[in-house]
Design a protein around this motif. Sequence first.
Motif, PDB file in Angstrom:
ATOM      1  N   MET A 282       3.802  -9.714   3.028  1.00 55.77           N
ATOM      2  CA  MET A 282       5.042 -10.288   3.516  1.00 55.77           C
ATOM      3  C   MET A 282       6.235  -9.814   2.706  1.00 55.77           C
ATOM      4  N   GLU A 283       6.088  -9.743   1.379  1.00 57.41           N
ATOM      5  CA  GLU A 283       7.195  -9.272   0.560  1.00 57.41           C
ATOM      6  C   GLU A 283       7.539  -7.829   0.894  1.00 57.41           C
ATOM      7  N   LEU A 284       6.512  -6.994   1.104  1.00 59.67           N
ATOM      8  CA  LEU A 284       6.762  -5.601   1.467  1.00 59.67           C
ATOM      9  C   LEU A 284       7.514  -5.523   2.787  1.00 59.67           C
ATOM     10  N   ARG A 285       7.140  -6.378   3.729  1.00 65.45           N
ATOM     11  CA  ARG A 285       7.835  -6.386   5.012  1.00 65.45           C
ATOM     12  C   ARG A 285       9.287  -6.849   4.847  1.00 65.45           C
ATOM     13  N   GLN A 286       9.505  -7.805   3.974  1.00 60.80           N
ATOM     14  CA  GLN A 286      10.874  -8.264   3.729  1.00 60.80           C
ATOM     15  C   GLN A 286      11.723  -7.168   3.101  1.00 60.80           C
ATOM     16  N   TYR A 287      11.134  -6.478   2.116  1.00 58.25           N
ATOM     17  CA  TYR A 287      11.878  -5.381   1.490  1.00 58.25           C
ATOM     18  C   TYR A 287      12.189  -4.284   2.502  1.00 58.25           C
ATOM     19  N   THR A 288      11.212  -3.987   3.354  1.00 59.78           N
ATOM     20  CA  THR A 288      11.452  -2.967   4.380  1.00 59.78           C
ATOM     21  C   THR A 288      12.579  -3.380   5.309  1.00 59.78           C
ATOM     22  N   SER A 289      12.604  -4.643   5.672  1.00 56.76           N
ATOM     23  CA  SER A 289      13.677  -5.138   6.534  1.00 56.76           C
ATOM     24  C   SER A 289      15.032  -5.049   5.842  1.00 56.76           C
ATOM     25  N   ILE A 290      15.056  -5.393   4.561  1.00 57.68           N
ATOM     26  CA  ILE A 290      16.314  -5.309   3.812  1.00 57.68           C
ATOM     27  C   ILE A 290      16.813  -3.866   3.753  1.00 57.68           C
ATOM     28  N   LEU A 291      15.917  -2.934   3.435  1.00 58.38           N
ATOM     29  CA  LEU A 291      16.323  -1.530   3.337  1.00 58.38           C
ATOM     30  C   LEU A 291      16.774  -0.998   4.695  1.00 58.38           C
ATOM     31  N   ARG A 292      16.123  -1.440   5.756  1.00 61.19           N
ATOM     32  CA  ARG A 292      16.522  -0.985   7.090  1.00 61.19           C
ATOM     33  C   ARG A 292      17.912  -1.523   7.444  1.00 61.19           C
ATOM     34  N   ARG A 293      18.192  -2.757   7.026  1.00 62.99           N
ATOM     35  CA  ARG A 293      19.487  -3.349   7.338  1.00 62.99           C
ATOM     36  C   ARG A 293      20.616  -2.693   6.549  1.00 62.99           C
ATOM     37  N   TRP A 294      20.331  -2.270   5.335  1.00 62.90           N
ATOM     38  CA  TRP A 294      21.355  -1.659   4.487  1.00 62.90           C
ATOM     39  C   TRP A 294      21.206  -0.139   4.389  1.00 62.90           C
ATOM     40  N   ILE A 295      20.579   0.475   5.371  1.00 61.44           N
ATOM     41  CA  ILE A 295      20.329   1.913   5.298  1.00 61.44           C
ATOM     42  C   ILE A 295      21.629   2.707   5.210  1.00 61.44           C
ATOM     43  N   TRP A 296      22.686   2.205   5.837  1.00 57.58           N
ATOM     44  CA  TRP A 296      23.967   2.917   5.799  1.00 57.58           C
ATOM     45  C   TRP A 296      24.529   2.978   4.379  1.00 57.58           C
ATOM     46  N   LEU A 297      24.397   1.865   3.655  1.00 60.75           N
ATOM     47  CA  LEU A 297      24.904   1.839   2.281  1.00 60.75           C
ATOM     48  C   LEU A 297      24.045   2.731   1.376  1.00 60.75           C
ATOM     49  N   ILE A 298      22.738   2.735   1.607  1.00 65.24           N
ATOM     50  CA  ILE A 298      21.849   3.569   0.792  1.00 65.24           C
ATOM     51  C   ILE A 298      22.164   5.046   1.006  1.00 65.24           C
ATOM     52  N   LEU A 299      22.314   5.439   2.265  1.00 64.06           N
ATOM     53  CA  LEU A 299      22.639   6.846   2.551  1.00 64.06           C
ATOM     54  C   LEU A 299      24.014   7.212   2.006  1.00 64.06           C
ATOM     55  N   LEU A 300      24.978   6.314   2.163  1.00 68.31           N
ATOM     56  CA  LEU A 300      26.327   6.608   1.673  1.00 68.31           C
ATOM     57  C   LEU A 300      26.328   6.766   0.156  1.00 68.31           C
ATOM     58  N   GLY A 301      25.681   5.836  -0.578  1.00 64.34           N
ATOM     59  CA  GLY A 301      25.633   5.943  -2.040  1.00 64.34           C
ATOM     60  C   GLY A 301      24.901   7.185  -2.503  1.00 64.34           C
ATOM     61  N   THR A 302      23.795   7.518  -1.831  1.00 64.16           N
ATOM     62  CA  THR A 302      23.035   8.720  -2.211  1.00 64.16           C
ATOM     63  C   THR A 302      23.868   9.977  -2.015  1.00 64.16           C
ATOM     64  N   LEU A 303      24.540  10.075  -0.873  1.00 64.78           N
ATOM     65  CA  LEU A 303      25.347  11.271  -0.597  1.00 64.78           C
ATOM     66  C   LEU A 303      26.552  11.357  -1.535  1.00 64.78           C
ATOM     67  N   LEU A 304      27.162  10.225  -1.849  1.00 67.64           N
ATOM     68  CA  LEU A 304      28.325  10.257  -2.743  1.00 67.64           C
ATOM     69  C   LEU A 304      27.938  10.736  -4.140  1.00 67.64           C
ATOM     70  N   VAL A 305      26.856  10.192  -4.696  1.00 68.14           N
ATOM     71  CA  VAL A 305      26.419  10.618  -6.035  1.00 68.14           C
ATOM     72  C   VAL A 305      25.972  12.068  -6.020  1.00 68.14           C
ATOM     73  N   GLY A 306      25.250  12.482  -4.957  1.00 70.66           N
ATOM     74  CA  GLY A 306      24.830  13.877  -4.859  1.00 70.66           C
ATOM     75  C   GLY A 306      26.006  14.828  -4.763  1.00 70.66           C
ATOM     76  N   ALA A 307      27.005  14.460  -3.947  1.00 71.17           N
ATOM     77  CA  ALA A 307      28.193  15.310  -3.817  1.00 71.17           C
ATOM     78  C   ALA A 307      28.974  15.375  -5.118  1.00 71.17           C
ATOM     79  N   LEU A 308      29.104  14.244  -5.810  1.00 72.22           N
ATOM     80  CA  LEU A 308      29.809  14.236  -7.085  1.00 72.22           C
ATOM     81  C   LEU A 308      29.077  15.106  -8.112  1.00 72.22           C
ATOM     82  N   THR A 309      27.760  15.011  -8.149  1.00 74.32           N
ATOM     83  CA  THR A 309      26.986  15.848  -9.067  1.00 74.32           C
ATOM     84  C   THR A 309      27.153  17.328  -8.738  1.00 74.32           C
TER      85      THR A 309
END
Length: 380
Positions: free
Chosen positions: A1-28
């Motif tokens: 159940m916890e794994l499913r909850q984490y998966t749901s959280i990551l799916r809901r915030w996928i836009w923020l995860i992708l945006l943060g990853t791309l910003l740090v990668g571009a800055l680097t």
Amino acid sequence: MELRQYTSILRRWIWLILLGTLLVGALTYVISRNMTPVYRASATVFVDQATNTNESSYGIIIASERLAQTYAQLMLTRPVVDAVAVQLGLAELKSDVEVEPLPDTQLIQVDVEDSDRDLATRIANTLPAVFIQQHNERQLQKFKESRESLDKEIRSLSSNISQVQTKITELEASTSRTAAQDADLARLRDNLQQYRASYANLLQSFENLRLTEARSSDTITIVEPAEVPRLPVRPRVLLNTLLGLMVGLVLSVGAVLLIEYLDDTIKNPDDVTRAVGVSTLGAIPRSRGDTPNNGEEERPLVTHLSPKAPTSEAYRVLRTNIQFSSLDRPIHTLLVTSANPGEGKSTTASNLAAVMAQTGQRVVLVDTDLRRPVIHRVFG
């Protein structure tokens, strides 16, 4: 159940995860591209240790490793570094120089890093050359006195031999020699023979000294000179960018988990259970007409108009759960309320009353919203 909850959280915030990853990668990537490239030139030096027949094989191995470490440290001493700077015409040696013995070998690797690739190559080749020159000079100093003494005696004997040989030649060239001259000739020949024997002994001693010097002296040679590097060792743009993307991904996921940890709002039945410690009796899907328009739009009585709709079934499940939640003490009074207007209180109360009445129960529905009553519109 916890794994499913984490998966749901990551799916809901996928836009923020992708945006943060791309910003740090571009800055680097931008930082790596603007960094000054650093080149590395490497030279390999071979240390041939002086042989000592009295030592065992294990002792020779240990001595070789320690000798390589010693020479690696000596290459970075001030006399060597200053001599390299003078030879290259530099005020001081500012390049990053690293000298390390290669494990289990008699090799020493000299690495020089600098933004100027040609300068790094020249330093990598000059440093061991200067050290070898200073090492050879130190080795020569150990046998200098003995070598000079033997050389002086050899020159003296060579001069005596030349003089005696000249006198013998003059006496032998004389056609009429007296008895005294014959005696002198014999004496000179004996002296010449003694001089030559002594000369031969001195030459042998000199050769033995050279052999002893060679056996007791370590030989250092450059086996692989440094070449001009074509590519810089830093910055590695692609590697840094990939690492930046990974770091950005980790930071973004951490930020999402932190936001979720600090977020105390109620979004689903599980949140209700965790927040107040009670279980939910049902979940009613939002349908058209749930949100009023200034309180004028009527709520549909879906359980009466569409009894087979999924929403009607959800109300029936809610009715059943309420009945089974208190078998010992049957419930006679229910209160339907919420924190804000327009959240479905009237719709829920109306349809719940309808599905209870459909089972044959006598139901009284009271609208206690005294400012904006709605129930009378639902039932006409």
